[in-house]
Design a protein around this motif. Structure first.
Motif, mmCIF file in Angstrom:
data_model
loop_
_atom_site.group_PDB
_atom_site.id
_atom_site.type_symbol
_atom_site.label_atom_id
_atom_site.label_comp_id
_atom_site.label_asym_id
_atom_site.label_seq_id
_atom_site.Cartn_x
_atom_site.Cartn_y
_atom_site.Cartn_z
ATOM 1 N N GLN A 44 0.825 -1.198 0.000
ATOM 2 C CA GLN A 44 0.000 0.000 0.000
ATOM 3 C C GLN A 44 0.870 1.263 0.000
ATOM 4 O O GLN A 44 0.562 2.235 -0.691
ATOM 5 C CB GLN A 44 -0.907 -0.029 1.222
ATOM 6 C CG GLN A 44 -1.951 1.041 1.265
ATOM 7 C CD GLN A 44 -2.893 0.856 2.446
ATOM 8 O OE1 GLN A 44 -2.793 -0.082 3.209
ATOM 9 N NE2 GLN A 44 -3.807 1.780 2.592
ATOM 10 N N TYR A 47 2.187 1.631 -3.432
ATOM 11 C CA TYR A 47 1.096 2.000 -4.343
ATOM 12 C C TYR A 47 0.779 3.493 -4.226
ATOM 13 O O TYR A 47 0.670 4.188 -5.236
ATOM 14 C CB TYR A 47 -0.148 1.160 -4.033
ATOM 15 C CG TYR A 47 -1.344 1.518 -4.871
ATOM 16 C CD1 TYR A 47 -1.390 1.192 -6.230
ATOM 17 C CD2 TYR A 47 -2.428 2.191 -4.323
ATOM 18 C CE1 TYR A 47 -2.482 1.529 -7.011
ATOM 19 C CE2 TYR A 47 -3.526 2.530 -5.090
ATOM 20 C CZ TYR A 47 -3.550 2.190 -6.436
ATOM 21 O OH TYR A 47 -4.640 2.529 -7.205
ATOM 22 N N LYS A 48 0.662 3.976 -2.990
ATOM 23 C CA LYS A 48 0.391 5.406 -2.778
ATOM 24 C C LYS A 48 1.534 6.260 -3.312
ATOM 25 O O LYS A 48 1.311 7.324 -3.899
ATOM 26 C CB LYS A 48 0.184 5.701 -1.296
ATOM 27 C CG LYS A 48 -1.143 5.229 -0.762
ATOM 28 C CD LYS A 48 -1.259 5.541 0.719
ATOM 29 C CE LYS A 48 -2.578 5.091 1.295
ATOM 30 N NZ LYS A 48 -2.664 5.403 2.738
ATOM 31 N N LYS A 52 1.274 9.116 -6.332
ATOM 32 C CA LYS A 52 1.608 10.511 -6.063
ATOM 33 C C LYS A 52 3.080 10.824 -6.337
ATOM 34 O O LYS A 52 3.626 11.766 -5.778
ATOM 35 C CB LYS A 52 1.270 10.841 -4.607
ATOM 36 C CG LYS A 52 -0.212 10.699 -4.315
ATOM 37 C CD LYS A 52 -0.546 11.072 -2.910
ATOM 38 C CE LYS A 52 -2.034 10.910 -2.691
ATOM 39 N NZ LYS A 52 -2.506 11.579 -1.509
ATOM 40 N N SER A 69 6.823 6.053 6.283
ATOM 41 C CA SER A 69 5.529 5.787 5.658
ATOM 42 C C SER A 69 4.946 4.452 6.139
ATOM 43 O O SER A 69 3.761 4.359 6.462
ATOM 44 C CB SER A 69 5.658 5.770 4.132
ATOM 45 O OG SER A 69 6.051 7.032 3.660
ATOM 46 N N GLU A 73 1.553 3.917 8.337
ATOM 47 C CA GLU A 73 0.484 3.025 7.860
ATOM 48 C C GLU A 73 0.176 1.939 8.895
ATOM 49 O O GLU A 73 -0.984 1.588 9.098
ATOM 50 C CB GLU A 73 0.861 2.374 6.525
ATOM 51 C CG GLU A 73 0.797 3.293 5.337
ATOM 52 C CD GLU A 73 -0.617 3.749 4.985
ATOM 53 O OE1 GLU A 73 -1.584 2.986 5.159
ATOM 54 O OE2 GLU A 73 -0.742 4.888 4.511
#
Length: 186
Positions: A44, A47-48, A52, A69, A73
């Protein structure tokens, strides 16, 4: 390898993913102690980042950014799990609200039968049963409160349980479930 370059290629991004995934996954596993969820969170994060990639401004090293990050998460996931658990506990403790009308009727009938069976017990036997099962007191605590011997409390509980079993024989499969509702609805 730098991610926040305009027009970063898919190949460079895959290289970053391969270089950091295993270590980030291990880090997430230490926080969550759930291998599959840790893997999901690391994916995830990447992916984020990919979505971005043109907007993200990484002010520290890429490695530090990725670890931070993943850490964030994981914290978000744990907070979500706490909220989910609190909701499940609330639903379980509110009793009949989530039940169908038939389940609610069966619960009411069972509750009535249990209270009828309790009312048929001799007073001392009923008091000891309620202190043990509803107030969750130990036999020693009941004996002290009622100024009885522990042996008397044990005998009275045995008598109460036999009587309740006989009177509620048709409902025994539901009794354990019901007692949870009764205890938590008070």
């Amino acid at each position: 390898m730098e991610i926040n370059q305009p027009g970063i290629s898919k190949a460079v991004f895959e290289e970053v993913f391969k270089a950091h995934f295993t270590a980030l996954h291990a880090y997430a596993c230490t926080l969550l102690r759930q291998d599959a969820q840790a893997e999901e969170i690391v994916q995830q994060v990447f992916y984020k980042l990919w979505l971005k990639k043109d907007e993200v401004q990484i002010t520290q090293t890429l490695k530090a950014y990725l670890y931070k990050s993943v850490h964030n998460e994981c914290l978000n996931f744990m907070k979500h799990q706490k909220v989910r658990k609190a909701h499940q506990d609330y639903v379980m403790h509110t009793g009949n609200e989530g039940q169908s009308p038939i389940q609610a009727m069966a619960t009411k009938e069972l509750k009535d039968k249990i209270y009828e069976a309790l009312a048929r017990l001799p007073e001392q036997c009923r008091t000891i049963f309620q202190m043990s099962r509803f107030e969750e007191l130990k036999y020693r605590e009941i004996a002290d409160k009622l100024q009885l011997s522990v042996k008397t409390v044990e005998n009275q509980m045995g008598k109460a349980l036999r009587s309740m079993r006989q009177q509620l024989a048709d409902y025994l499969p539901l009794i354990g479930w019901f007692l949870l509702i009764v205890v938590f609805s008070k």
